[in-house]
Design a protein around this motif. Structure first.
Motif, PDB file in Angstrom:
ATOM      1  N   ALA A 179       5.133   3.068  17.846  1.00 49.77           N
ATOM      2  CA  ALA A 179       5.710   3.087  16.505  1.00 49.77           C
ATOM      3  C   ALA A 179       4.581   2.793  15.528  1.00 49.77           C
ATOM      4  CB  ALA A 179       6.813   2.041  16.376  1.00 49.77           C
ATOM      5  N   ALA A 180       4.519   3.545  14.443  1.00 54.37           N
ATOM      6  CA  ALA A 180       3.453   3.374  13.458  1.00 54.37           C
ATOM      7  C   ALA A 180       4.060   3.140  12.077  1.00 54.37           C
ATOM      8  CB  ALA A 180       2.530   4.585  13.436  1.00 54.37           C
ATOM      9  N   GLY A 181       3.294   2.472  11.211  1.00 56.11           N
ATOM     10  CA  GLY A 181       3.832   2.041   9.926  1.00 56.11           C
ATOM     11  C   GLY A 181       3.268   2.776   8.720  1.00 56.11           C
ATOM     12  N   ARG A 182       3.645   2.282   7.534  1.00 56.56           N
ATOM     13  CA  ARG A 182       3.319   2.947   6.282  1.00 56.56           C
ATOM     14  C   ARG A 182       1.823   2.961   5.977  1.00 56.56           C
ATOM     15  NH1 ARG A 182       6.917   6.183   3.956  1.00 56.56           N
ATOM     16  NH2 ARG A 182       5.718   5.892   2.038  1.00 56.56           N
ATOM     17  N   LEU A 183       1.088   1.937   6.377  1.00 61.13           N
ATOM     18  CA  LEU A 183      -0.335   1.914   6.072  1.00 61.13           C
ATOM     19  C   LEU A 183      -1.069   3.020   6.817  1.00 61.13           C
ATOM     20  CD1 LEU A 183      -1.068  -1.929   6.000  1.00 61.13           C
ATOM     21  CD2 LEU A 183      -0.853  -0.367   4.061  1.00 61.13           C
ATOM     22  N   ALA A 184      -0.723   3.221   8.078  1.00 58.89           N
ATOM     23  CA  ALA A 184      -1.317   4.332   8.828  1.00 58.89           C
ATOM     24  C   ALA A 184      -0.894   5.665   8.220  1.00 58.89           C
ATOM     25  CB  ALA A 184      -0.894   4.259  10.294  1.00 58.89           C
ATOM     26  N   PHE A 185       0.376   5.773   7.873  1.00 63.55           N
ATOM     27  CA  PHE A 185       0.910   6.984   7.260  1.00 63.55           C
ATOM     28  C   PHE A 185       0.115   7.351   6.007  1.00 63.55           C
ATOM     29  CE2 PHE A 185       3.905   9.051   4.361  1.00 63.55           C
ATOM     30  CZ  PHE A 185       4.492  10.016   5.166  1.00 63.55           C
ATOM     31  N   ASP A 186      -0.167   6.347   5.180  1.00 60.20           N
ATOM     32  CA  ASP A 186      -0.883   6.592   3.930  1.00 60.20           C
ATOM     33  C   ASP A 186      -2.304   7.071   4.180  1.00 60.20           C
ATOM     34  OD1 ASP A 186       0.315   6.616   1.497  1.00 60.20           O
ATOM     35  OD2 ASP A 186      -0.335   4.624   0.895  1.00 60.20           O
ATOM     36  N   SER A 212      -3.487  -5.196   7.785  1.00 58.56           N
ATOM     37  CA  SER A 212      -3.937  -5.464   9.147  1.00 58.56           C
ATOM     38  C   SER A 212      -4.708  -4.259   9.663  1.00 58.56           C
ATOM     39  CB  SER A 212      -2.754  -5.735  10.077  1.00 58.56           C
ATOM     40  OG  SER A 212      -3.187  -5.827  11.426  1.00 58.56           O
ATOM     41  N   ASP A 213      -5.800  -4.516  10.369  1.00 60.92           N
ATOM     42  CA  ASP A 213      -6.566  -3.430  10.985  1.00 60.92           C
ATOM     43  C   ASP A 213      -5.779  -2.725  12.083  1.00 60.92           C
ATOM     44  OD1 ASP A 213      -8.866  -3.682   9.425  1.00 60.92           O
ATOM     45  OD2 ASP A 213      -9.647  -5.314  10.675  1.00 60.92           O
ATOM     46  N   ILE A 214      -4.643  -3.303  12.445  1.00 63.75           N
ATOM     47  CA  ILE A 214      -3.774  -2.611  13.396  1.00 63.75           C
ATOM     48  C   ILE A 214      -3.396  -1.232  12.847  1.00 63.75           C
ATOM     49  CG2 ILE A 214      -1.459  -2.646  14.429  1.00 63.75           C
ATOM     50  CD1 ILE A 214      -1.738  -5.686  14.655  1.00 63.75           C
ATOM     51  N   ALA A 215      -3.290  -1.117  11.539  1.00 66.45           N
ATOM     52  CA  ALA A 215      -2.962   0.179  10.934  1.00 66.45           C
ATOM     53  C   ALA A 215      -4.009   1.228  11.251  1.00 66.45           C
ATOM     54  CB  ALA A 215      -2.818   0.023   9.424  1.00 66.45           C
ATOM     55  N   VAL A 216      -5.263   0.815  11.379  1.00 64.79           N
ATOM     56  CA  VAL A 216      -6.321   1.757  11.756  1.00 64.79           C
ATOM     57  C   VAL A 216      -6.054   2.298  13.157  1.00 64.79           C
ATOM     58  CG1 VAL A 216      -8.792   1.997  12.206  1.00 64.79           C
ATOM     59  CG2 VAL A 216      -7.990   0.593  10.282  1.00 64.79           C
TER      60      VAL A 216
END
Length: 827
Positions: free
Chosen positions: A685-692, A493-497
């Motif tokens: 709260a942020a997830g693994r895709l953003a973290f990566d 999801s582009d939400i990770a961006v």
């Protein structure tokens, strides 16, 4: 383990393709005191080797497995037994009958180039020329690998056994092992009906019997014996007269993965393998010999690994086969059987030494395709302490506790069977047995619309639907979001961006609970960690150190974050169960001076990072969180409100902040406290895709993806974590290794170019490396990737990355493309 100075006596249980390959590999390296036992006759012993159709397709998404297959093909190609070849280099042909499969074959062709395998995409006309039985109109295209072919498994086993025998090895058929003999925590030999055999090392290469054998010594070998259908057609007119003499095949071995099928010739007949039926776990208690087969038949003699053929299950396979190969329409299924093979939860093999019974090794769930390659790796590990090809994907101890349960092994191994020919996305998640491990923050994450992925049986937020408004705001402000193709957009999801942007601009909370952590304690803890890691960890209390663990040959087997919480107490952030195995084995050598305890499940962690992190945390902290008082790579045990915490000033995303740990019982309270404190500062709260994507911007490596035991610290770009003034495991070997490659950062030219990993990288017309990790950077507006390249590929070099049928231009950059000096972390 350290290399031995005295040649041990090795007993190998199982004289199939794995046991004979291992005996050959051991004896060619000078370990010639080897005895190989089997309950069946030599060398058609009754296991999977005896009925294996022998198709060797080398290309695999796993680089290690591809190398094992290539070594196996090359070795068997050179072998003969009684004047007969052990490998027929017929080529491999994998056809696509759907657009999805054709795209997948393009990806597979990329893997082949990445791993150095000669493979080519061909059109339908060329595919039909290579395999004239194909219906050209059914085929969209194919992937052709000229060096694939047929392994004559029993013949190859006999040939390797003959070579090992010439060096001193002994092979005994009709010699079942009834007991593993032990004393003082190590193997002493085996018991057979013909007497006891003393041994320093016992290797279980018993195939699908391996799980039962492991249980006799208290070891879980996570495999499930499954039946897989194989059928023989009657005579095919188009094949009559084609194959002469000793060769019963001349056409390429063929895969029709859209139909869960594969094919090979047997003279003027076709053998058909089928994976499309429901999983058929074997009942081991019913398996027995019935040595009354007709030797004139194309079938091998009946044996324990061959169950009766179930015609109804094969009906869809026959219908699909006659459509793809119309020449079969004038024939029929004349005979068949359901052959047993081993399947594991992740589809990989199982190798390693029993942690609690020294000298007992396993080499199980190894198919003919990878047999000699894995045998070589096991021999190298036993003799030299490590393998030249990384083995972590096949390691016996790679599974977490829940993943070693009977329910998990059975369910996931069945799924592995079902998916054996499926198109699997690298971010695809299994559906069964989810939710086994949840952090104390799980309910809050569900409320925020978390999309979960799993790893190590943990549920990990990938992104949060609650942050969609952040994405909408970025788009409204004109930020470019890459136009992803269907494949790279899948499970994304582009939400990770947007989450990455907020982390860099405000502050975000990351659930870091799944980060594996151990407490290393005792009067010998400091010296112990000094010995097994590369950096200086004998520091002042409160210091955090990034360090490496090397194998005996100087390869990077892990990286750790080590926090000294007290003179005799360290908190170690690790990569997973393999680190626990490594540390536990060596802690036992300290005579009780060191204990290693996994505290992951008893604790939890929130990473609070971003320029406003101090504004969120400092008001409720019972400690001075200023940069002067609490510097980077420091640890403090304190309170946040009434919650006792251990705070580490480290940041895998390259921003100001902390990893904040507490006992699991306080987890909910800690989340609520930080969320309430962060709300005025715009926390998300942020997830693994953003973290990566954030860690890629900073040049931070992920062990197992970007670096493994095949790489030295200098090659991986982490030589700063090696303190040459002290001794450590692997130091001597490291001094003798010359860097030939380097992990480099790539930045893509086009803002919409996105890759996922394992794609080949070219300079000019030559493939020179491959991508390990990749992610789109919101900070620079480009995709960033890490890639293994020749040592001479310096920053500024232009490269091309192949993605399916596209070519993307990129440039080699410095390791960190965002804040290389680390100013943001040290605010």
């Amino acid at each position: 383990m350290a290399p031995r100075t005295v040649t041990p006596h090795v007993v190998v249980i199982g004289a199939g393709i794995v046991g004979t390959s291992l005996a050959d590999e051991l004896t060619m390296r000078g370990w010639c005191n080897v005895t190989v036992l089997d309950q069946g006759p030599l060398f058609s012993t009754g296991g999977s080797t005896s009925h294996a159709p022998g198709l060797v397709f080398q290309t695999n998404p796993s680089r290690s497995m591809a190398h094992f297959a290539s070594y196996t093909a090359d070795k068997f190609r050179r072998l003969t037994h009684e004047g007969e070849p052990c490998f027929d280099t017929l080529g491999g042909l994998e056809v696509a009958t759907t657009p999805a499969r054709w795209a997948d074959l393009q990806r597979k062709a990329g893997w082949a180039r990445s791993w150095g395998i000669d493979g080519h995409l061909v059109d339908s006309a060329t595919a039909a020329e290579l395999h004239p039985l194909l219906d050209r109109d059914r085929v969209l295209g194919a992937f052709h690998t000229p060096t694939d072919g047929l392994a004559r498994a029993v013949r190859a086993a006999a040939a390797q056994a003959a070579a090992a025998t010439a060096r001193g090895a002994v092979f005994r058929g009709h010699s079942p092992v009834t007991e593993i003999l032990t004393a003082g925590g190590r193997v002493t030999g085996v018991r057979t009906p013909h007497g006891d055999i003393a041994a320093d090392i016992v290797v279980s290469a018993a195939g699908f019997w391996g799980a039962e054998l492991g249980r006799t010594v208290g070891l879980t070998v996570p495999l499930v014996p499954m039946a897989h259908q194989y059928a023989y057609t009657g005579r095919i007119d188009a094949l009559v007269g084609r194959n002469h003499g000793d060769s019963d095949a001349s056409l390429p071995i063929l895969r029709h993965q859209d139909g869960d099928l594969y094919y090979r010739e047997h003279g003027d007949r076709i053998g058909i393998g089928y994976y499309g039926h429901d999983p058929m776990p074997a009942d081991m208690s019913t398996l027995s010999w019935a040595d009354d087969g007709d030797s004139s038949s194309v079938l091998p003699p009946p044996m324990p690994s061959m169950l009766p053929f179930t015609e109804d299950d094969f009906a869809p396979a026959w219908l699909e086969s006659t459509g793809l190969l119309p020449a079969l329409g004038d024939s029929k299924v004349e005979s068949g059987f359901n052959g047993i093979f081993s399947f594991t939860p992740d589809g990989q093999s199982i190798v390693g030494e029993h942690r609690d019974l020294a000298g007992f090794w396993v080499a199980e769930a190894v198919w003919v395709t990878h047999s000699a390659g894995i045998a070589r790796a096991v021999a190298q590990t036993m003799i030299d302490g490590s393998s030249e090809v990384d083995l972590h994907e096949s390691d016996l101890y790679r599974f977490e506790a829940a993943e070693r349960s009977p329910a998990f092994i059975a369910t996931t191994s069945a799924q592995a069977f079902v998916e054996v020919y499926d198109v699997i996305h690298p971010r695809q998640q299994r559906s069964a047995l989810r939710g086994l491990r949840r952090s104390p923050f799980h309910a809050a994450e569900v409320a925020l619309g978390a999309e979960f992925v799993q790893g190590g049986a943990w549920e990990r937020p990938a992104w949060y639907e609650s942050n969609r408004s952040e994405l909408d705001d970025l788009v409204a402000r004109g930020m470019h979001i890459p136009a992803r193709d269907e494949w790279s957009a899948r499970h994304f999801s582009d939400i990770a961006v947007a989450e990455a942007v907020v982390t860099r601009s405000r502050v975000a909370m990351f659930d870091m609970t799944p980060l594996t952590r151990y407490d290393v304690e005792g009067p010998g803890a400091a010296q112990f960690l000094q010995d097994v890691t590369t950096n200086n960890v004998d520091t002042t209390v409160g210091r955090v150190t990034y360090t490496l663990v090397l194998d005996d040959n100087g390869g990077v087997r892990s990286d750790l974050t080590v926090a000294r919480l007290a003179p005799d107490h360290y908190r170690v952030g690790a990569n997973g169960p393999l680190d626990l195995d490594w540390l536990t084995r060596r802690a036992r050598e300290t005579d009780g001076a060191v204990t290693v305890r996994d505290v992951t499940g008893a604790t939890c962690c929130i990473g609070v990072w971003g320029p406003r992190a101090r504004d969120v945390v400092a008001p409720v902290a019972d400690a001075d969180l200023s940069h002067t008082a609490f510097g980077y790579f420091r640890a403090v045990q304190t309170y946040l409100g009434a919650v006792p915490v251990t705070m580490l000033r480290v940041s895998y995303v390259g921003e100001l902040g902390w990893e904040i740990y507490t006992d699991a019982e306080y987890g909910g309270a800690l989340w609520d406290l930080l969320w309430d404190c962060g709300t005025p500062h715009g926390v998300i709260a942020a997830g693994r895709l953003a973290f990566d994507s954030l860690r890629l911007e900073k040049g931070y490596r992920a062990w197992g993806h970007d670096m493994t035991s095949e790489h030295t610290p200098i090659e991986a770009g982490v030589e700063f974590a090696v303190k040459s003034s002290k001794d450590f495991v692997g130091k001597a070997a490291l001094a003798t290794r010359e860097a030939t490659q380097r992990l480099r950062t790539l930045v893509f030219d086009d803002a919409d170019s996105v890759v996922l990993g394992k794609e080949p990288v070219s300079i000019g017309d030559s493939v020179v490396g491959y991508v390990t990790s990749a992610g789109w950077s919101a900070t620079i507006g480009r995709c960033i990737a890490y890639a293994w390249l020749p040592i001479g590929a310096e920053p500024g070099a232009a490269v091309t990355v192949s993605y399916f049928d596209r070519q993307y231009d990129a440039v080699v950059a410095e390791d960190a493309v965002v804040d290389p000096a680390g100013h943001l972390i040290r605010r």
